[in-house]
Design an enzyme around this catalytic site. Structure first.
Site, PDB file in Angstrom:
ATOM      1  N   SER A   1       1.008  -1.244   0.020  1.00  0.00           N
ATOM      2  CA  SER A   1       0.084  -0.233  -0.252  1.00  0.00           C
ATOM      3  C   SER A   1       0.929   1.401  -0.039  1.00  0.00           C
ATOM      4  O   SER A   1       2.017   1.239   0.614  1.00  0.00           O
ATOM      5  CB  SER A   1      -0.821  -0.026   1.280  1.00  0.00           C
ATOM      6  OG  SER A   1      -1.531   1.319   1.421  1.00  0.00           O
TER       7      SER A   1
ATOM      8  N   TYR B   1      -2.169  -0.147   9.921  1.00  0.00           N
ATOM      9  CA  TYR B   1      -2.397  -0.730   8.607  1.00  0.00           C
ATOM     10  C   TYR B   1      -1.290  -0.593   7.770  1.00  0.00           C
ATOM     11  O   TYR B   1      -0.641  -1.637   7.437  1.00  0.00           O
ATOM     12  CB  TYR B   1      -3.568   0.064   7.715  1.00  0.00           C
ATOM     13  CG  TYR B   1      -3.897  -0.248   6.632  1.00  0.00           C
ATOM     14  CD1 TYR B   1      -3.941  -1.714   5.940  1.00  0.00           C
ATOM     15  CD2 TYR B   1      -3.490   0.338   5.474  1.00  0.00           C
ATOM     16  CE1 TYR B   1      -4.221  -1.890   4.585  1.00  0.00           C
ATOM     17  CE2 TYR B   1      -3.813   0.374   3.975  1.00  0.00           C
ATOM     18  CZ  TYR B   1      -3.976  -1.103   3.696  1.00  0.00           C
ATOM     19  OH  TYR B   1      -4.033  -1.427   2.452  1.00  0.00           O
TER      20      TYR B   1
END
Length: 340
Positions: free
Chosen positions: A143, A168
């Site tokens: 990501s 995350y």
């Protein structure tokens, strides 16, 4: 080839599965269909691939597609250490495309355990299964969140990413380190892809594109964080899928011969768009002005993202070419049709 796509009921996983099937590959989809957002949207994506909704919700039962004999699906957690190895041994995959993950930056502040379970324990389980089953290539999702407080623009995979600002992001950085380790120790070829703000038809309800469109249609105010002073490398789903499929399709024999087992790429639109310009494009398509609630920046958010995708262009002739104008129209056409 026979390809395992984890997260196949998800936004990107659905589109990747569909494209791979159209290219003649056999695809085995896997997803736990959790309730992070409306599971009916996930089941509708699977229905597009020919999987019966009522069958899909049963855990650990493999379903066959009614539309394409090359597609089958099972509902399963990737962190299941007993059943995942059984699937690998039975199905004998050539390539694994791991897109399963607990997504979302803000949700990681509320429910950190789910990120460790899926993104770390689950990813370790995938790596172990690849190690034990002679998988030719593991392609996995990272990501743009890993860049954290990085000030250098555009973001490059050469940049230091040791300062994530959400759990995350930390789990995604961990995936990259774990892939590097397994490549080095067990000669597993891996390719990690740092996704940049993906949007398009069948998109996630927790993403800005979806939230803004839904609120404007319902005459509700939209939440604009950092008082609108945000920029994102918004990337249309077809451009993301093009990059993933190019990597899956291209032979990596030379990489293996050269011992070049670990690769990491940014995958984005190669440009940055102001959030307020993005909102304006949505308004134009809906023929409706938004009511804006201007708010401070959220914990875990960054002000600007922009992907340097030169490496992906050089190695795979990657060419993201969907404009915001075209991409936003495509999403809104789908949204209005799907939600009537």
């Amino acid at each position: 080839m026979k390809i395992l796509v984890t997260g196949a009921a998800g936004f990107i996983g659905y589109h990747v599965s569909k494209t791979l099937l159209n290219k003649g590959h056999k695809v085995f989809g896997l997803d736990n269909i959790n309730d992070y957002y409306d599971i009916n949207l996930k089941l509708s994506r699977l229905e597009q691939l020919g999987i019966n909704k009522n069958e899909a919700v049963t855990f650990n039962k493999t379903c066959s597609s009614k539309k394409d004999q090359n597609f089958s699906f099972v509902r399963m957690n990737i962190e299941d250490r007993d059943r995942l190895p059984e699937v690998f041994q039975k199905e004998k995959f050539d390539i694994v495309c791991n897109l399963a993950a607990q997504a979302g930056v803000r949700y990681s502040l509320e429910n950190p355990e789910s990120y460790v379970d899926s993104n770390m324990v689950g990813f370790l389980n995938i790596l172990e299964c690849c190690r034990s089953n002679n998988i030719k290539h593991l392609v996995y999702a990272s990501s743009s969140s890993v860049y954290g407080l990085n000030k250098k623009i555009p973001f490059s995979t050469e940049d230091n990413v040791d300062h994530p600002i959400s759990l995350y992001a930390a789990t995604k950085k961990s995936n990259e380190l774990m892939a590097h380790t397994y490549g080095h120790l067990f000669k597993i070829p891996t390719t990690g892809l740092r996704f940049f703000t993906v949007y398009g038809p069948w998109g996630r309800p927790d993403m800005a594109m979806f939230l803004f469109t839904n609120a404007i249609i319902k005459n509700k105010p939209i939440k604009v964080f950092n008082y609108g002073k945000m920029e994102r490398d918004f990337t249309y789903i077809d451009d993301i899928v093009e990059g993933i499929v190019l990597i899956i399709d291209k032979s990596i024999d030379n990489r293996v011969l050269n011992g070049d087992l670990y690769k990491l790429y940014n995958i984005g639109n190669n440009s940055s768009v102001k959030l307020l310009d993005f909102i304006k494009e949505i308004e134009l398509n809906l023929k409706k002005k938004s009511k804006k609630e201007m708010l401070p920046i959220q914990p875990g958010d960054v002000e600007r993202t922009w992907a340097n995708v030169d490496a992906l262009i050089n190695d795979y002739n990657y060419s993201p070419n969907t404009s915001i104008k075209k991409g936003v129209k495509s999403f809104i056409d789908w949204f209005v049709d799907y939600y009537k």
